[in-house]
Design an enzyme around this catalytic site. Structure first.
Site, short mmCIF file in Angstrom:
data_model
loop_
_atom_site.label_atom_id
_atom_site.label_comp_id
_atom_site.label_asym_id
_atom_site.label_seq_id
_atom_site.Cartn_x
_atom_site.Cartn_y
_atom_site.Cartn_z
N LYS B 79 44.22 30.26 87.02
CA LYS B 79 43.13 31.21 85.95
C LYS B 79 43.35 30.72 84.15
O LYS B 79 44.91 31.80 83.84
CB LYS B 79 42.69 32.25 86.26
CG LYS B 79 41.70 33.48 85.91
CD LYS B 79 41.22 34.13 86.82
CE LYS B 79 39.75 34.77 85.98
NZ LYS B 79 39.68 35.99 86.36
N SER B 160 34.84 36.82 88.37
CA SER B 160 34.38 35.90 87.10
C SER B 160 35.94 34.84 87.24
O SER B 160 36.15 33.83 86.55
CB SER B 160 36.09 36.16 86.04
OG SER B 160 36.66 37.24 86.51
N SER B 184 36.88 40.47 90.67
CA SER B 184 36.08 38.58 89.93
C SER B 184 37.74 38.06 91.11
O SER B 184 37.53 37.00 91.04
CB SER B 184 37.18 39.25 88.81
OG SER B 184 35.61 39.30 88.00
#
Ligand SMILES: [Mg+2]
Ligand SMILES: [Zn+2]
Lengths: 95, 494, 487
Positions: B79, B160, B184
């Site tokens: 990420k 997210s 998330s």
């Protein structure tokens, strides 16, 4: 509590985010919608609760007083938009 | 030989170990798949060289007869909230476009030390603020899933960690890192039919992870199944003296400890999670999950978490407040974007830079956070929210007197279409209604796929555990996984 | 004795009283910074003492330095303050180029050290000044304005260095009291070892809060003059700012609560450009840090490691026969007190030693332009010298001669006395012989003396001592002369 455009501009200035009058106007209902919603917290009786400090019980560890870092100016300045003579450069400040 | 990109972390690791295939074959297959999936926009930066180098090292070690590292030969996605040395790290913002860290986050370093290679930096909601991956400066991530209605409406992969969920679901990588502040990891996992676990707050170091809300942020793995999550989490977790909130505890052998029997376990069903307007299919999946848990030997108990309703509003005070301060460092002085209009002084440069560098959702949260901390409002908002947080944590403590784990749906709906909720921030926030309470209490929680809704989209079940009981959470996840037998995958249209 | 200050400003409308509070920022003596492992040394090349934490790179986190906490606790103990076993760090949010994080990690709601006080002496009167709190916080970096025509330069070497902010009560009423408070505080910090007190290097600086009022009235509106870096300037700020305020008020104006700067060249204060929202710091607990909890073992160690403090030392010296004045002088600076203690430890008598240090040693160091830590004579050597005086081996004037040689050569006094034959004699036979000679050589003076002009006694002492080359024991000379003169 609800905000008006002037308040939005004041808060944006406090947060150092430039916004236009139009943006501020546009954000008023949006922010009031959110603020109105979070205000339901006022209903909760919190008289028996202390504000949370540590979510998982844990103690603050203290480190020993030894020099383990520094001397990495190249790394510190590597991503700087303006760096000269080992300094960061910013628009001239008059104090 | 089967396509190695259909394999998970455990299968790849074991296959490289036993010589079924080489690590370089795996890395090449995945890098090719990543390169061919640009339409999904899951990656901001691709780093095939990193993945190939790690693979070569794994093959070299294997050839030399050395003992292979725990993740030798396994390529993963990172990420783009984790700082990676020498590789652009943006938090999906214009603000950090071009920022190349001189350091490696603790979690990513641990993964490289474990032998993993990096396929690239995964897209996300800007500064991890969002639930649909529509706030990235680098464009929306598309879910590989589509509704079975014949339409081609692009769907949200959740957020997210939407780049992570999309990439795993599309078989672009077998596993990826995620971060979870209010859901998330879990919500995008649920939206894309994969698994993900947020460990106990303090298990994974936050050092080198771009901060959103420090008291909530936790890294965790996302992967196709529970076992792979356990393997990844073992590599990611562990004490770090550089993070003052890191827990000084040994990392358990979660993979070894996996056990799908729930005999003797009491699983709590929180009555407050039955919210108005929840789709019937979610209700049905939850009921099905309860049956699976019973089948695995668990005793089901109804419990109450009375302050659940207040978790989201409390979260939307605490997280923006912390974020407004955490993001103050993005000022155009030391790194990242600088916008210096003609004749601007220092403060004008800050305002211009931050106006240009932050997207709308980030600005919105900074403004809310600034407002709730400002003079005259601090006690009414922030102090009250911090007290409510204490009550929410207390609800869970009380529940643990009657049960060992909690079972809930992960999200109140299946994946929605891009643009469907982006006009109404509040509607978007409500997506996290089931994931936020355990974040506020710092508890380990995971999502596993349970089935498909009528539109053919995945739905997730959430398991929440006591502090530090990742093993219990993983075991329950495994029990559900085995009974759900979730094998559906998105058709490849990209 | 406690008395109220009588310092007053004479305005057109009568007398005005000045009310002063000081916020002192003192750099904590430590090797590394408060929240990072970067060094703290003064005067390094720009940005070389900076870690990625100090530069607030994305994802960097603070980890507190135990020594900084320890020193702040010891400082609190030294002023009898309440130590809070539970404290925590807050963020003070504002934007400035010397503040990389966009916030300063400080303590507002729960400071490490609570109420304490210290005693100051002004014109022989003792006064207690309350200390409201001591909290620990980060220093900011430094901005340089004159290296470039359109840019300011930022150096983060100081960014993150640990400071103690020591906040007094508004208990001071005159420039002299403010000066005495700052001097005393500096002395205590240096005794404790928690701050080096180097005001010219910025290790200590004061924010001076001043207001004026008619005696007995409520407090007036105060101004805060920032970063004043010497005792003299603090006193000047109080004086100038009070005068200015009286003038403004008597001219029909009002005082605005504001931040001011002192210009030492003009000896005036001026308003800093006021920033509308600069005051809304949005303090909240730093979520990167847990509460700071101290246990008894930590506090016990802090207490056990405290040195004897100036007030206690002074009392001990006075009990040992040192005059109150000398005791004050000897305890003002920790190096002096350490030197004097070593002298006492080497066996010197308090009264004799204090007089000698205050006159002979200080005089010599002054002449040589050296401070006491650089004294060419060690406390052991000095004790030896004083012992030679006490046992009659050396007279006062011989001791002065020996001391001069010690300063020059660094040799031990006994060796100097031996080598140079500077021993004092108490040999009565030899002295009587010299006296007889002196009397014989000065018949006129003898006659006058015996005729009642006793003031001539000193003349005979001088003549005798001179003839003995200064080595005669003055006491013995006195006794024998009296007898001989009596006839
Ligand atoms: Mg101040
Ligand atoms: Zn301060």
């Amino acid at each position: 509590m609800s905000v008006d455009a002037a308040t939005v501009k004041k808060v944006a200035s406090l947060a150092r985010i430039a916004i236009t009058d139009d943006d501020a106007e546009r954000m008023v209902p949006e922010l009031n919608n959110i603020l109105g919603w979070i205000e339901q917290l006022g209903e909760v009786d919190t008289s028996a609760a202390a504000p949370m400090t540590a979510v998982i019980p844990n103690h603050l560890r203290l480190r020993d007083d030894v020099v383990t870092d520094g001397g990495v100016r190249d790394k510190v300045l590597a991503n700087a938009p303006a760096a000269e003579h080992g300094f960061f450069g910013v628009p001239k400040v008059i104090e | 030989m089967a396509d190695v990109t259909d394999l998970g972390v455990r299968e790849i690791r074991d296959g490289v170990r036993d010589g079924s295939f080489s690590a370089i074959e795996v890395a090449e297959a995945f890098t090719a798949r990543v390169a061919a999936a640009k339409q999904l926009n899951a990656f901001i930066v691709e780093t095939p060289d990193h993945a190939l180098a790690a693979a070569r090292e794994a093959d070299r070690a294997k050839a030399a007869g050395e003992e292979l590292k725990p993740l030798a030969g396994v390529p993963i996605g990172m990420k783009d909230l984790f700082c990676t040395k020498g590789v652009q790290t943006t938090a999906a913002s214009h603000m950090l476009e071009g920022f190349v860290p001189e350091y490696e986050s603790t979690v990513s370093q641990k993964l490289w030390d474990a032998g993993a290679g990096m396929l690239g930096k995964l897209n996300l909601d800007q500064f991890a603020m969002g639930s649909s991956n529509e706030t990235s400066y680098f464009g929306n991530v598309l879910s590989p899933w589509r509704r079975n209605d014949g339409g081609n409406a692009p769907l949200a992969p959740g957020g997210s960690s939407g780049g992570s969920s999309s990439a795993i679901a599309a078989r672009l990588c077998p596993a990826a890192t995620g971060t979870d502040t209010g859901g998330s990891i879990r919500q995008p996992a649920a939206f894309t039919g994969i698994s993900g676990i947020k460990p106990t707050y303090g298990r994974c170091s936050r050092w080198g992870v771009v901060a959103f809300a420090s008291s909530l942020d936790q890294a965790g793995p996302m992967a196709r199944d529970v076992t792979d999550c356990a393997i990844m989490l073992e590599a990611m977790a562990g004490f770090d003296a550089k993070d003052a909130t890191s827990l000084k505890l040994d990392v358990p052998h979660w993979e070894k400890g996996l056990n799908p029997s729930l005999a003797g376990k009491r699983i709590g069903i929180p009555r407050e999670y039955r919210v108005d307007g929840m789709p019937e299919e979610i209700e049905a999946l939850w009921a099905q999950g309860i049956e699976w848990a019973k089948d695995a030997g668990a005793e089901i108990v109804e419990v109450s978490l009375p302050h659940t309703k207040y978790a989201l509003p409390a979260y939307y005070i605490i997280a923006p407040a912390e974020a407004s301060s955490n993001l103050a460092r993005y000022d155009g002085v030391r790194y990242g974007l600088r916008d210096l209009p003609e004749g601007a002084n220092l403060q004008a440069m800050y305002a211009a830079t931050r106006a240009a560098g932050f997207g709308d959702e980030v600005k919105r949260r900074i403004l809310i956070g600034t407002y709730v901390l400002s003079a005259g409002f601090y006690d009414a908002y922030f102090t009250q929210a911090s007290k409510v947080r204490t009550l929410i944590a207390r609800d869970f403590e009380n529940a643990w007197e009657n049960c060992d784990l909690l079972l809930t749906p992960t999200a109140p709906s299946s994946a929605f279409a891009l643009g469907e909720k982006s006009a109404d921030p509040l509607a978007m926030y409500l997506n996290d209604v089931f994931t936020v309470p355990s974040s506020l209490a710092g508890l380990p929680a995971m999502s596993v796929p349970g089935g498909l809704d009528k539109a053919g989209l995945p739905l997730g079940l959430q398991i929440i555990g006591k502090p530090l009981d990742e093993q219990g959470v993983l075991n329950a996840g495994l029990a559900l996984e085995q009974r759900a037998g979730f094998v559906a995958r998105a058709d490849q249209w990209w | 004795m406690m008395t109220e200050s009588t310092y007053r400003i004479q305005g057109q409308t009568g007398e005005w009283e000045v009310v002063i509070g000081l916020e002192v920022h003192a750099q904590v003596t430590s090797n590394s910074k408060l929240f990072s492992g970067a060094p703290t040394a003064f005067g390094a090349e720009p940005n070389t003492q900076v870690s990625l934490v100090d530069a607030a790179m994305p994802g960097m986190l603070p980890v507190p330095n135990r020594e900084c906490i320890r020193q702040a606790v010891r400082t609190g103990m030294a002023i009898d303050a309440h130590i809070n076993k539970w404290s925590r760090f807050d963020r003070k949010n504002y934007f400035y180029a010397d503040l990389p994080q966009g916030y300063q990690i400080s303590q507002l709601y729960h400071p490490l050290v609570g109420e304490g006080q210290l005693e100051v002496e002004v014109d022989g009167n003792t006064k207690t000044v309350g200390v409201e709190r001591i909290h620990v916080e980060q220093d900011a970096g430094k901005l340089m304005h004159d290296q470039h025509p359109t840019m300011s330069y930022v150096d983060l070497n100081r960014s993150g260095v640990a400071l103690m902010e020591i906040v007094s009560r508004p208990d001071m009423r005159s420039p002299a009291e403010a000066g005495a408070y700052l001097t005393k505080l500096r002395s205590i910090l240096r005794y404790v070892g928690s701050c080096d007190g180097n005001m010219d290097q910025g290790s200590m600086r004061a924010d001076v809060n001043v207001s004026v009022r008619k005696p007995g009235d409520e407090f007036g509106t105060r101004t805060e003059t920032k970063n004043v870096n010497s005792v003299r300037f603090v006193m000047a700020v109080v004086e100038q700012e009070a005068l200015r305020q009286v003038e403004v008020i008597e001219g029909g104006g009002t005082i605005v609560q504001e931040t001011r700067l002192y210009d030492p060249d003009k000896n005036t204060t001026r308003s800093m450009r006021s920033k509308e929202d600069a005051q809304d710091y949005r303090y909240f607990p730093d979520p990167d840090l847990l509460p700071l909890e101290l246990d008894d073992a930590f506090l016990d160690e802090c207490r056990a490691s405290l040195p004897e403090l100036p007030d206690a030392k002074r009392a001990r010296y006075e009990a040992a026969g040192v005059t109150p004045y000398n005791a004050g002088v000897l305890t003002a600076e920790v190096e002096t007190a350490r030197w004097f203690d070593a002298l006492l430890d080497a066996g010197a008598d308090g009264k004799q030693a204090s007089n000698w240090v205050a006159s002979e040693l200080f005089g010599a160091l002054n002449r040589l332009d050296k401070d006491i830590a650089q004294s060419p004579v060690s406390p052991t050597q000095a004790a030896e010298l004083l012992a030679l005086v006490a046992d009659g081996t050396l007279s006062g004037s011989l001791a002065k001669q020996v001391f001069e040689v010690m300063l020059e050569t660094g040799e031990d006094p006994a060796k100097i006395v031996e080598d140079r034959g500077l021993k004092q004699t108490s040999d009565t036979g030899a002295i009587e012989a010299v006296i007889a000679e002196v009397l014989a050589k000065n018949p006129n003076q003898l006659e006058q003396y015996r005729g009642g002009k006793e003031a001539l006694f000193g003349f005979f002492v001088g003549q005798t001592m001179k003839a003995m080359g200064g080595k005669a024991n003055p006491g013995v000379v006195n006794d024998l002369l009296k007898k001989a003169l009596a006839g």
